[in-house]
Design an enzyme around this catalytic site. Sequence first.
Site, PDB file in Angstrom:
ATOM      1  CD  GLU A   1       6.923   9.656   0.526  1.00 24.89           C
ATOM      2  OE1 GLU A   1       5.866   9.486  -0.094  1.00 24.89           O
ATOM      3  OE2 GLU A   1       6.954   9.973   1.729  1.00 24.89           O
TER       4      GLU A   1
ATOM      5  CB  SER B   1       4.800   7.842  -3.660  1.00 18.88           C
ATOM      6  OG  SER B   1       3.597   8.356  -3.204  1.00 18.88           O
ATOM      7  N   GLY B   2       2.409   6.520  -5.737  1.00 16.61           N
ATOM      8  CA  GLY B   2       1.478   6.856  -6.806  1.00 16.61           C
ATOM      9  C   GLY B   2       1.537   5.886  -7.975  1.00 16.61           C
TER      10      GLY B   2
ATOM     11  CG  ASN C   1      -1.160   8.349  -4.425  1.00 13.56           C
ATOM     12  OD1 ASN C   1      -2.281   8.640  -4.846  1.00 13.56           O
ATOM     13  ND2 ASN C   1      -0.833   7.137  -4.006  1.00 13.56           N
TER      14      ASN C   1
ATOM     15  CB  THR D   1      -2.932   1.286  -2.342  1.00 12.04           C
ATOM     16  OG1 THR D   1      -1.777   1.659  -1.599  1.00 12.04           O
ATOM     17  CG2 THR D   1      -4.098   1.087  -1.422  1.00 12.04           C
TER      18      THR D   1
ATOM     19  N   GLY E   1       5.496   3.838  -1.111  1.00  9.46           N
ATOM     20  CA  GLY E   1       6.525   3.767  -2.151  1.00  9.46           C
ATOM     21  C   GLY E   1       7.649   4.760  -1.924  1.00  9.46           C
TER      22      GLY E   1
ATOM     23  CB  SER F   1       0.172   9.092  -0.600  1.00  7.50           C
ATOM     24  OG  SER F   1       1.407   8.491  -0.402  1.00  7.50           O
ATOM     25  CB  SER F   2      -0.089   3.815   1.665  1.00 11.42           C
ATOM     26  OG  SER F   2      -0.859   3.331   0.611  1.00 11.42           O
TER      27      SER F   2
HETATM   28  N1  LIG Z   1      -5.189  -0.012 -11.982  1.00 11.49           N
HETATM   29  C1  LIG Z   1      -5.580   1.246 -11.833  1.00 11.49           C
HETATM   30  N2  LIG Z   1      -6.641   1.672 -12.527  1.00 11.49           N
HETATM   31  C2  LIG Z   1      -7.057   2.949 -12.406  1.00 11.49           C
HETATM   32  N3  LIG Z   1      -6.446   3.857 -11.633  1.00 11.49           N
HETATM   33  C3  LIG Z   1      -5.385   3.499 -10.914  1.00 11.49           C
HETATM   34  C4  LIG Z   1      -4.884   2.156 -10.980  1.00 11.49           C
HETATM   35  N4  LIG Z   1      -3.821   2.079 -10.188  1.00 11.49           N
HETATM   36  C5  LIG Z   1      -3.656   3.299  -9.637  1.00 11.49           C
HETATM   37  N5  LIG Z   1      -4.600   4.165 -10.065  1.00 11.49           N
HETATM   38  C6  LIG Z   1      -4.744   5.574  -9.707  1.00 11.49           C
HETATM   39  O1  LIG Z   1      -3.549   6.009  -9.134  1.00 11.49           O
HETATM   40  C7  LIG Z   1      -3.750   6.448  -7.800  1.00 11.49           C
HETATM   41  C8  LIG Z   1      -2.563   6.073  -6.950  1.00 11.49           C
HETATM   42  O2  LIG Z   1      -2.518   4.695  -6.792  1.00 11.49           O
HETATM   43  P1  LIG Z   1      -2.121   4.014  -5.421  1.00 11.49           P
HETATM   44  O3  LIG Z   1      -2.747   4.715  -4.286  1.00 11.49           O
HETATM   45  O4  LIG Z   1      -2.394   2.587  -5.567  1.00 11.49           O
HETATM   46  O5  LIG Z   1      -0.568   4.290  -5.408  1.00 11.49           O
HETATM   47  P2  LIG Z   1       0.504   3.694  -4.411  1.00 11.49           P
HETATM   48  O6  LIG Z   1       1.510   3.032  -5.251  1.00 11.49           O
HETATM   49  O7  LIG Z   1      -0.155   2.900  -3.377  1.00 11.49           O
HETATM   50  O8  LIG Z   1       1.197   4.976  -3.816  1.00 11.49           O
HETATM   51  P3  LIG Z   1       1.720   5.244  -2.342  1.00 11.49           P
HETATM   52  O9  LIG Z   1       3.044   4.645  -2.235  1.00 11.49           O
HETATM   53  O10 LIG Z   1       1.785   6.714  -2.285  1.00 11.49           O
HETATM   54  O11 LIG Z   1       0.732   4.675  -1.420  1.00 11.49           O
HETATM   55  C9  LIG Z   1      -5.035   5.782  -7.362  1.00 11.49           C
HETATM   56  O12 LIG Z   1      -5.685   6.543  -6.390  1.00 11.49           O
HETATM   57  C10 LIG Z   1      -5.824   5.740  -8.660  1.00 11.49           C
HETATM   58  O13 LIG Z   1      -6.447   6.969  -8.908  1.00 11.49           O
HETATM   59 MG   LIG Z   2      -0.472   3.056  -1.441  1.00  4.53          MG
END
Ligand SMILES: Nc1ncnc2c1ncn2[C@@H]1O[C@H](COP(=O)(O)OP(=O)(O)OP(=O)(O)O)[C@@H](O)[C@H]1O
Ligand SMILES: [Mg+2]
Length: 1001
Positions: A385, A106-107, A156, A111, A383, A159-160
Amino acid sequence: MEGALVARDKVGIQDFVLLDETTETAFMENLKKRFDKDLIYTYIGALVVSVNPYKDLDIYNSNQMDLYMGVNFFELPPHIFALADTVYHAMMLELNNHFILISGESGAGKTEASKKILQYYAACSPETDLLTSVRDKMLMSNPVLEAFGNAKTLKNDNSSRFGKYMDIQFNSEGEALGGHILNYLLEKSRVVHQNHGERNFHIFYQLVEGGEEDLLHQLGLERDCLYYNYLTQGECAIMSSINDKNDWKTVKNALKVIEVSESDRTDLFGVVASVLHLGNVEFDPDSRGNASLDNNTELRWVSTLLGVNAQTLQEGLTYRKIRAQQDQVLSPFNIDHAIYVRDALAKAMYGRTFTWLVRQINESMENKDDTMKMVIGLLDIYGFEVFYVNSFEQFCINYCNEKLQQLFIQLTLKSEQEEYEAEGIEWEAVQFFNNKIICDLVEERHRGIISILDEECLRPGDATDLTFLERLEEKMGDHPHFVTHRLADITTRKTLDRGDFRLLHYAGEVTYCVVGKRDRHTQHTERVRPSQQHTGRERPSHSKYRERERPVQVATQFKSSLLKLTESLLAKDAWYVRCLKSNESKKPGVLDEALVRHQVKYLGLMEHLRVRRAGFAYRRRYEVFLQRYKALCPATWPHWLGLPMDGVQVLVQHLGYMPYEYKMGRTKIFIRHPKTLYATEDAFERCKHELGERKMCCYKAKGELKKRKENGERCHPRRSQARKEVERRDWAVKVIKKFINGFINRGDARSTDNSEYLAFVRQSYLNRLKLKLPQTVLDKTTWLTPPSVCQEASELLRKVYYRLMVRKYVRGISQQKKGQLQMKVVTSAIFKGKKDSYPQSITRSFLDTRIVNGHLVNLHSSQTYSVPVVKYDRKGFKPRPRQILLTTSAAYLVEEAKIKQRVLYTSLKGPLSVSAALFQGDLVFQCDHLFEFLTKLSMLANKQNAFQVVKGSITIEIQSGKQGAVDFTTGPEPLVYKDKNGHLMVVRHPPPHTPYPLKSG
Ligand SMILES: Nc1ncnc2c1ncn2[C@@H]1O[C@H](COP(=O)(O)OP(=O)(O)OP(=O)(O)O)[C@@H](O)[C@H]1O
Ligand SMILES: [Mg+2]
């Protein structure tokens, strides 16, 4: 990788496969080196490792997209766009389905990665009205789904809280025509409860903070998040990092784009507002302590917004209806129970609304063109967690991640193994942790945790959370990945409560609290349902209470939907993005080494790397390898006309590759060590100026394309590519047709139908003939049989060629050799076919003279040849050693420097046969060099035709009037002796030296 090779010394290594060592330390060092320079992507072969930078990097703009479009994966620095482009091209090339598995905790940035990929495909899509509209809908589905399905958690801020699998559908021309989303298990418990530091789904805050005054008024909402119980439990309703007001605008606009009608939008917000109102419904105890609701304002809002009778709603929330025979009895709830039912209603309403929304999005992006051929799937699921308290939702989420890890293991190891097998290369096994054992622990039929949960929920009697735990202990007490308070050793026991069980997941230990698991597992049928009028087409209508209905088991449902997903993914080609979280505090530019190292470990990146390098660090299709390095070998530059594999073989041999450094597969070259490749790359760098021209062309073309775009011209690079391809195929068809026609008419006179074919036949015959010409004049059999069209030419060529060979031979021989040959010609005239030992003598050279230091008489300067002989007396055939000397005018028989006899050549009368007299008077002698002697003699005396070879027996005159004989025979030993019959016996076998009777007559 080629790009990586160029930049390898600049900022770390762009492909981990090229690391000199495959240690974790080297891996981490490289990752950090690159991260510190904002290079967040690195490859392991075709897998993209991405580290969350927690800051906006200017690497996703349209220029970057243009840069990566249609460029070889390894030509440019690693990027998520490079992967997206490669997948697209693989799909177009193979015309099959693909998916990109984006994983990480997660994070970690899953996404974000999936959004970037989607944006890339949207940007690639041509600019027609239809496609633009589909593209916008696909892009706009994200903010809507994120508003309703994402929330701030401790891990996050966005977070999805649901799993998402999206298919992007393409037609055979590679145009994106539509999309389809599958959603997985929304974390509904968040609607009614949030842990400290966490928030409810974004949409609630967006509506309250950003909603227009009128709308809030219409929905009976206050503009104050703190007013609502469902929004304040985490005590962080307002977050500076989240701009709810702006997001609201985006979501409202996105809803329009995805074609949610105005009335549906009103209903949608009505449900959202109803949930907030429900959360504020509080029950008062009546005189018996049961829950009661008196004219509750919040309840009235719910009833108005959902179009449900207020009285029915109130009853539903405070009473259970029990059927007793024909009657219905109302049994009141206590306050706790009423709160439970209220929350269940809120969750169910929200859950169904979410499902409806996904369906709505799917309808709007549905592909209406049934020529759709292929899909690229994007899997972005919540992800892994671990929280302080982990409940049923975390259990499902982490189980899902186990399944995806299992899929990754299966596919990566399998595909690697298959590649080695397919290429005929030996495979070296790599040890790795297979998490199948944990998947089985959770999902195995009759024995897994989910099955036991099912049984406990359906079991009659007093099933409780604790009996569930006991059953778990009973069934899997000795499982190495399962621990409870009772099963643990003393030290571990201290970290576990009595109601907990702990699973040792592939990504780490997680302690789950069993309290409420059974409840959440059982999806309660809603007792109060929103009316159809207010909540859209698919909303359930009022239905009768269905207490007897068998509850749906959520985890079981989840399990089967994951199995279905896995099956569908296995039928597609897989690509991977592994996301790593850089630090826990979401700080930009900070890389927490311990945290990242842990993820690298459990995501199996080291194993993946080792598997990639198990045999060979680098592999490339022959065409690609040859294309890049052909300039390094004169034989392959500028064009190699043979098979690419042969070209590569020539190339690497020219480069001096040792046999152990590489292997030739069926379609690819495999190079064992990076350093071999580096050496090649360095050589390539040095001769790069030769490629400058080609690059210039590329830049020019790109510039032109840009100019055309700027001038407002529509550019469809893929379409023009496709057109070129069609033209190329048309041309190929014509050429092949013409060839076949030519073949059919090959026997006819030359015409337009067959002229090209005949020219081809002629050329091909000459080319083949060139390689198969006879090597010596004597070889009269090796001449390639000509096709009929070349027969005449072939005959002429053959004659010319032989003449040429003869001429060459003659010109090449020395004076000495010439003399020898002339003598051999004479020998041949005398002996060929007449004397058995002649063939052996052909190759033996003749000497100028045979006696170099002896008792030679110095006759005069005209002496030309001498040879020792054994003379046999005519009387008694007594052997006497003598010499014969030949001068230009006479032959002398000499005994120790004393001339015994002289025979003038002029006195030799011809024609002479060997049985006839050669000299004056009869003379019998044996000469070891008969061919040489007689040849010289005949040449000096100019009596080439004077000799006749005799076989069997000859008669000689011993004394005047008395005859003697010489008999020739064969035997094991060559001998010359006087036989009992008085004849001279000459035994030859083998007959190298034949005593020869010469009879003068
Ligand atoms: N390539 C990137 N460039 C800039 N910031 C990023 C990037 N990837 C992630 N982030 C930052 O990290 C945060 C978390 O990313 P994201 O929501 O994609 O995580 P996730 O893996 O989908 O987590 P979860 O499993 O909780 O959904 C985003 O909101 C953003 O602020
Ligand atoms: Mg996500």
